[in-house]
Scaffold this active site. Structure first.
Site, PDB file in Angstrom:
ATOM      1  N   GLY A  24       0.810  -1.210   0.000  1.00  0.00           N
ATOM      2  CA  GLY A  24       0.000   0.000   0.000  1.00  0.00           C
ATOM      3  C   GLY A  24       0.841   1.257   0.000  1.00  0.00           C
ATOM      4  O   GLY A  24       1.994   1.245   0.443  1.00  0.00           O
ATOM      5  N   GLY A  26       0.095   5.523   0.658  1.00  0.00           N
ATOM      6  CA  GLY A  26      -0.814   6.634   0.902  1.00  0.00           C
ATOM      7  C   GLY A  26      -0.082   7.958   0.794  1.00  0.00           C
ATOM      8  O   GLY A  26       1.101   8.007   0.462  1.00  0.00           O
ATOM      9  N   PHE A  28       0.724   9.865   3.201  1.00  0.00           N
ATOM     10  CA  PHE A  28       1.588  10.125   4.345  1.00  0.00           C
ATOM     11  C   PHE A  28       2.409   8.904   4.752  1.00  0.00           C
ATOM     12  O   PHE A  28       3.239   8.997   5.646  1.00  0.00           O
ATOM     13  CB  PHE A  28       0.744  10.556   5.550  1.00  0.00           C
ATOM     14  N   SER A  29       2.169   7.752   4.106  1.00  0.00           N
ATOM     15  CA  SER A  29       2.811   6.533   4.582  1.00  0.00           C
ATOM     16  C   SER A  29       2.906   5.484   3.485  1.00  0.00           C
ATOM     17  O   SER A  29       2.257   5.592   2.434  1.00  0.00           O
ATOM     18  CB  SER A  29       2.030   5.960   5.766  1.00  0.00           C
ATOM     19  N   VAL A  31       2.925   1.025   3.222  1.00  0.00           N
ATOM     20  CA  VAL A  31       2.518  -0.151   3.990  1.00  0.00           C
ATOM     21  C   VAL A  31       3.168  -1.395   3.384  1.00  0.00           C
ATOM     22  O   VAL A  31       3.163  -1.576   2.154  1.00  0.00           O
ATOM     23  CB  VAL A  31       0.978  -0.307   3.999  1.00  0.00           C
ATOM     24  N   LYS A  45       3.364  -0.317   8.895  1.00  0.00           N
ATOM     25  CA  LYS A  45       3.003   1.002   8.373  1.00  0.00           C
ATOM     26  C   LYS A  45       4.145   1.964   8.670  1.00  0.00           C
ATOM     27  O   LYS A  45       4.546   2.110   9.825  1.00  0.00           O
ATOM     28  CB  LYS A  45       1.706   1.496   9.021  1.00  0.00           C
ATOM     29  N   ASP A 150     -12.647   9.426   8.958  1.00  0.00           N
ATOM     30  CA  ASP A 150     -12.445   8.946   7.586  1.00  0.00           C
ATOM     31  C   ASP A 150     -13.013   7.541   7.420  1.00  0.00           C
ATOM     32  O   ASP A 150     -12.349   6.637   6.916  1.00  0.00           O
ATOM     33  CB  ASP A 150     -10.957   8.972   7.210  1.00  0.00           C
TER      34      ASP A 150
END
Length: 315
Positions: A24, A26, A28-29, A31, A45, A150
């Site tokens: 993954g 995102g 901000f991060s 995974v 994460k 969210d």
């Protein structure tokens, strides 16, 4: 780092994990899938921290995990371990402070994964059961005066018992917030634009005025959009977004369409949660009571239909 090799490893709070693959990415991060010494799978994460504000956000996410874990709710993702690594270059091209969080790995995938399948069977009883469980987990947030902020299909995973689990607590924050200045209103709006998915966002988060008060009922709006998606595969505002039209206008005008011959009692529940005036929108306890009522009505409708079918057959 696009894909890690099995030889690469990380140590979090004294426990060694081998990095498998990136699963993954995102805003901000990143995974990753990882394994421990016993070959058990977990999720890593990595939150990249470029300044003090990023550090505070990362530690706040861990704090929210710890606060919620004390409730014992198994349908909110647990934090297994965390650690801040300074100037790490393991997961980025340039050395960056990186906050590592070890989380459970769920093989069942996300609600989003299920909804995008071409063959999606709608079992209303099961949907209501899952939705009740999700709302009970949201209540856990609200009971400690926090909002998730969210709620969406991508943030709902399924554990080995096929129970929905709420993930991604990076957007969570104290539920009640009073805006006292234009600067604060703009900062809050910037934060919302970064952290809250547009087609699941409550109307009061599109235009934040001075002296406005935001509370945990932003999650109730998101839950209304989520239930709609569980029934009809998308948020009521996804098509507006895909057409390039104004989501804010559609949300504020509550422009919502239901499929022909859909269940009226469930649609009414959705519309109650999608009350534009957040001071008139119900709190989560009321939503839980309404779900129970809808479930009982659905059972009653099924029983009446079975009796009708039996009578027709006997004739």
């Amino acid at each position: 780092m696009g894909c890690a090799c099995e030889k690469q490893h990380v140590t979090v709070q004294g426990n060694k994990y081998y990095v498998q693959d990136q699963i993954g990415q995102g805003g901000f991060s990143s995974v990753f899938l990882i394994k421990n010494m016993d070959n058990k799978k977990f999720v890593l994460k990595c939150i990249f921290c470029h300044d003090q504000k990023d550090h505070e956000k990362a530690w706040n996410e861990a704090k929210v995990h710890q606060l919620l874990q004390s409730s014992g709710n198994k349908c909110i993702i647990n934090l297994i371990g965390c650690e801040m690594i300074e100037k790490s270059s393991e997961f980025t091209k340039t050395p960056t402070d990186t906050f590592l969080m070890v989380l459970p790995h769920y093989r069942g995938g996300s609600l989003h994964d299920i909804l995008v399948k071409s063959k999606y069977y709608i079992d209303i009883k099961r949907i209501l059961k899952h939705f009740h469980s999700i709302c009970s987990s949201v209540k856990t947030f609200h009971d400690v005066s926090y909002a998730h902020r969210d709620i969406k299909p991508a943030n709902i995973l399924f554990n080995d018992n096929n129970e929905p689990v709420i993930i991604d607590l990076g957007s969570a924050a104290p539920a009640k917030r009073r805006v006292t200045s234009k600067k604060e209103a703009q900062e809050f709006l910037d934060e919302v634009n970064e952290r809250c998915s547009m087609t699941y966002r409550a109307p009061e988060l599109f235009n934040i005025d001075v002296d406005s008060v935001i509370d945990e009922r932003i999650d109730v709006w998101s839950l209304g959009c989520l239930l709609y998606a569980m029934l009809y595969k998308k948020s009521p505002f996804d098509l507006v977004y895909e057409r390039g039209d104004s989501v804010a206008l559609a949300v504020i005008s509550r422009n919502i369409h239901f499929p022909h011959n859909s269940n009226d009692s469930i649609n009414n529940l959705i519309m109650i949660m999608l009350t534009v005036d957040h001071f008139k929108r119900p709190f989560i306890d009321t939503v839980l009571s309404l779900i129970k009522e809808v479930d009982e009505l659905f059972d009653q409708d099924l029983n009446e239909q079975q009796i009708l079918n039996t009578n027709i057959y006997n004739v």
